[in-house]
Design a protein around this motif. Structure first.
Motif, PDB file in Angstrom:
ATOM      1  N   PRO A 167       0.897  -1.279  -0.007  1.00 55.31           N
ATOM      2  CA  PRO A 167      -0.050   0.031  -0.087  1.00 55.31           C
ATOM      3  C   PRO A 167       0.606   1.253  -0.035  1.00 55.31           C
ATOM      4  CG  PRO A 167      -0.783  -1.384   1.655  1.00 55.31           C
ATOM      5  CD  PRO A 167       0.453  -2.087   1.140  1.00 55.31           C
ATOM      6  N   VAL A 168       2.064   1.051   0.851  1.00 55.43           N
ATOM      7  CA  VAL A 168       2.896   2.411   0.743  1.00 55.43           C
ATOM      8  C   VAL A 168       3.371   2.732  -0.578  1.00 55.43           C
ATOM      9  CG1 VAL A 168       4.831   3.564   1.707  1.00 55.43           C
ATOM     10  CG2 VAL A 168       3.528   2.213   2.950  1.00 55.43           C
ATOM     11  N   ARG A 169       3.693   1.424  -1.367  1.00 58.10           N
ATOM     12  CA  ARG A 169       4.455   1.778  -2.720  1.00 58.10           C
ATOM     13  C   ARG A 169       3.424   2.275  -3.647  1.00 58.10           C
ATOM     14  NH1 ARG A 169       6.566  -3.492  -1.087  1.00 58.10           N
ATOM     15  NH2 ARG A 169       5.261  -4.331  -2.731  1.00 58.10           N
ATOM     16  N   PHE A 170       2.159   1.838  -3.618  1.00 60.89           N
ATOM     17  CA  PHE A 170       1.039   2.265  -4.377  1.00 60.89           C
ATOM     18  C   PHE A 170       0.671   3.845  -4.206  1.00 60.89           C
ATOM     19  CE2 PHE A 170      -3.574   2.765  -5.345  1.00 60.89           C
ATOM     20  CZ  PHE A 170      -3.456   2.345  -6.595  1.00 60.89           C
ATOM     21  N   LEU A 171       0.459   3.828  -2.790  1.00 58.56           N
ATOM     22  CA  LEU A 171      -0.005   5.477  -2.725  1.00 58.56           C
ATOM     23  C   LEU A 171       1.214   6.512  -3.117  1.00 58.56           C
ATOM     24  CD1 LEU A 171      -1.574   5.185   0.650  1.00 58.56           C
ATOM     25  CD2 LEU A 171      -2.562   5.655  -1.508  1.00 58.56           C
ATOM     26  N   GLY A 172       2.467   5.847  -2.827  1.00 60.41           N
ATOM     27  CA  GLY A 172       3.678   6.762  -3.282  1.00 60.41           C
ATOM     28  C   GLY A 172       3.829   6.988  -4.702  1.00 60.41           C
ATOM     29  N   ARG A 173       3.435   5.916  -5.719  1.00 61.49           N
ATOM     30  CA  ARG A 173       3.510   6.014  -6.897  1.00 61.49           C
ATOM     31  C   ARG A 173       2.525   6.820  -7.565  1.00 61.49           C
ATOM     32  NH1 ARG A 173       4.058   0.881 -11.315  1.00 61.49           N
ATOM     33  NH2 ARG A 173       4.590   1.959 -13.042  1.00 61.49           N
ATOM     34  N   TYR A 174       1.138   6.982  -6.854  1.00 66.59           N
ATOM     35  CA  TYR A 174       0.014   7.667  -7.442  1.00 66.59           C
ATOM     36  C   TYR A 174      -0.187   8.615  -6.450  1.00 66.59           C
ATOM     37  CZ  TYR A 174       0.021   3.894 -10.548  1.00 66.59           C
ATOM     38  OH  TYR A 174       0.200   2.827 -11.687  1.00 66.59           O
ATOM     39  N   ARG A 175       0.769   9.381  -5.899  1.00 67.55           N
ATOM     40  CA  ARG A 175       0.513  10.385  -4.659  1.00 67.55           C
ATOM     41  C   ARG A 175      -0.363  11.460  -5.136  1.00 67.55           C
ATOM     42  NH1 ARG A 175       2.075  15.242  -3.316  1.00 67.55           N
ATOM     43  NH2 ARG A 175       2.761  15.467  -0.896  1.00 67.55           N
ATOM     44  N   SER A 176      -0.357  11.950  -6.299  1.00 67.59           N
ATOM     45  CA  SER A 176      -1.167  12.939  -6.928  1.00 67.59           C
ATOM     46  C   SER A 176      -2.623  12.691  -6.875  1.00 67.59           C
ATOM     47  CB  SER A 176      -0.624  13.556  -8.191  1.00 67.59           C
ATOM     48  OG  SER A 176       0.544  14.175  -8.218  1.00 67.59           O
ATOM     49  N   ALA A 177      -2.960  11.619  -7.378  1.00 62.30           N
ATOM     50  CA  ALA A 177      -4.047  10.989  -7.330  1.00 62.30           C
ATOM     51  C   ALA A 177      -4.593  10.757  -6.106  1.00 62.30           C
ATOM     52  CB  ALA A 177      -4.465   9.956  -8.358  1.00 62.30           C
ATOM     53  N   ALA A 178      -3.773  10.260  -5.206  1.00 63.30           N
ATOM     54  CA  ALA A 178      -4.195   9.861  -3.841  1.00 63.30           C
ATOM     55  C   ALA A 178      -4.313  11.124  -2.978  1.00 63.30           C
ATOM     56  CB  ALA A 178      -3.074   9.242  -2.922  1.00 63.30           C
ATOM     57  N   TRP A 179      -3.844  12.176  -3.187  1.00 66.32           N
ATOM     58  CA  TRP A 179      -4.125  13.506  -2.441  1.00 66.32           C
ATOM     59  C   TRP A 179      -5.293  13.909  -2.854  1.00 66.32           C
ATOM     60  CZ3 TRP A 179      -3.017  15.548   1.806  1.00 66.32           C
ATOM     61  CH2 TRP A 179      -1.495  15.458   2.262  1.00 66.32           C
ATOM     62  N   VAL A 180      -5.688  13.874  -4.112  1.00 66.56           N
ATOM     63  CA  VAL A 180      -6.947  14.504  -4.886  1.00 66.56           C
ATOM     64  C   VAL A 180      -8.200  13.708  -4.025  1.00 66.56           C
ATOM     65  CG1 VAL A 180      -8.495  14.781  -6.796  1.00 66.56           C
ATOM     66  CG2 VAL A 180      -6.035  15.519  -6.795  1.00 66.56           C
ATOM     67  N   MET A 181      -7.907  12.299  -4.066  1.00 65.34           N
ATOM     68  CA  MET A 181      -8.998  11.383  -3.759  1.00 65.34           C
ATOM     69  C   MET A 181      -9.179  11.656  -2.072  1.00 65.34           C
ATOM     70  SD  MET A 181     -11.381   9.163  -4.335  1.00 65.34           S
ATOM     71  CE  MET A 181     -10.765   8.565  -5.914  1.00 65.34           C
ATOM     72  N   SER A 182      -8.056  11.699  -1.381  1.00 58.68           N
ATOM     73  CA  SER A 182      -8.317  11.978  -0.049  1.00 58.68           C
ATOM     74  C   SER A 182      -8.851  13.264   0.385  1.00 58.68           C
ATOM     75  CB  SER A 182      -6.629  12.017   0.649  1.00 58.68           C
ATOM     76  OG  SER A 182      -6.230  10.512   0.429  1.00 58.68           O
ATOM     77  N   ALA A 183      -8.533  14.460  -0.507  1.00 56.26           N
ATOM     78  CA  ALA A 183      -9.076  15.630  -0.027  1.00 56.26           C
ATOM     79  C   ALA A 183     -10.599  15.563  -0.347  1.00 56.26           C
ATOM     80  CB  ALA A 183      -8.384  16.840  -0.999  1.00 56.26           C
TER      81      ALA A 183
END
Length: 273
Positions: A197-213
């Motif tokens: 999960p850490v590797r996945f979120l790191g690789r798609y960090r921008s999308a993860a930030w948008v989704m989290s926000a």
């Protein structure tokens, strides 16, 4: 016996690698071996200035003055000292701030078209900024730092995916190669299925930030509409926690690898002397 060029190269490489204390040590060792020299005093001063601390600023001023006593026309010393004085607080350090005008005038008269003079002009504009300009500048700097962190994390995660697909580093890592050391340390720290999960979120960090926000805003709206809370709450912000933790993990690995790189670089220079 080492040459002046060798000591300057050592100071520069350590400074660029973020080893400000190591650069200061190298400058002092060079002065002890070769005797006082304005170039080495310049590196010593810059190593103190980089710490952005009042005590270090005092030490930097002493180094600048010692170097200028040897060479009053040294461009690096004049520019560095002028910048230190321009950035000084006029209330806390009135004497230092008052020396800025004389130093900048000397520099511009001596080398008006130099890179050092251009930098001082930029610092002068910075020192004349107003309240709102200062806020905008701080906001812009913060935005750049966040963007740099995003790029670093995503690039580090992509490199990790590539290295894991090849089974990790193919050869022993040169500890003086910063990039290779960061990659190897990342594989060591973040390999294994539990870190997927850490590797996945790191690789798609921008999308993860948008989704989290987005999830944070939706959660907050739902909590208010259902009457669980009366106004804005921090419960929705919990969606941001995983991404923040991922950023922290990758950044911690980078810092540890950079510390190893700096130690190896300093050791390699020590072996040559």
């Amino acid at each position: 016996m080492s040459t002046l060029d060798a000591w300057q190269d050592r100071c520069e490489q350590l400074f660029v690698a973020g080893g400000h204390a190591a650069a200061r040590r190298a400058a002092r060792e060079g002065i002890e071996e070769l005797g006082p020299h304005p170039d080495l005093y310049c590196w010593l001063a810059l190593g103190h200035v980089a710490e952005d601390d009042d005590d270090h600023d005092d030490e930097a001023e002493r180094a600048f003055r010692a170097g200028l006593a040897l060479d009053p026309d040294h461009l690096g010393l004049l520019a560095g000292y002028a910048e230190l004085c321009l950035r000084a607080d006029g209330f806390d350090r009135p004497g230092r701030a008052g020396r800025a005008a004389g130093l900048t005038q000397r520099l511009k008269e001596q080398a008006p078209d130099s890179a050092e003079a251009g930098r001082i002009e930029a610092v002068e504009r910075w020192s004349r900024r107003g309240y709102w300009a200062d806020i905008r500048m701080r906001t812009a700097v913060r935005a750049v730092e966040i963007e740099d962190r995003r790029r670093d994390t995503e690039a580090q995660a992509r490199a990790l995916t590539e290295d894991l697909s090849r089974g990790g580093p193919a050869a022993p890592v040169d500890p003086t190669d910063r990039e290779a050391l960061v990659r190897a340390a990342t594989v060591e720290a973040l390999a294994g299925p539990w870190n997927a999960p850490v590797r996945f979120l790191g690789r798609y960090r921008s999308a993860a930030w948008v989704m989290s926000a987005a999830l944070s805003l939706i959660t907050d709206a739902v909590l208010r509409q259902t009457g669980v809370v009366d106004s804005f709450s921090f419960w929705g912000c919990l969606w941001l926690l995983p991404v923040l933790l991922v950023d922290h993990r990758f950044r911690a690995v980078r810092k540890e690898a950079e510390a190893r790189h700096l130690a190896a670089l300093e050791a390699s220079f020590a072996e040559r002397t």
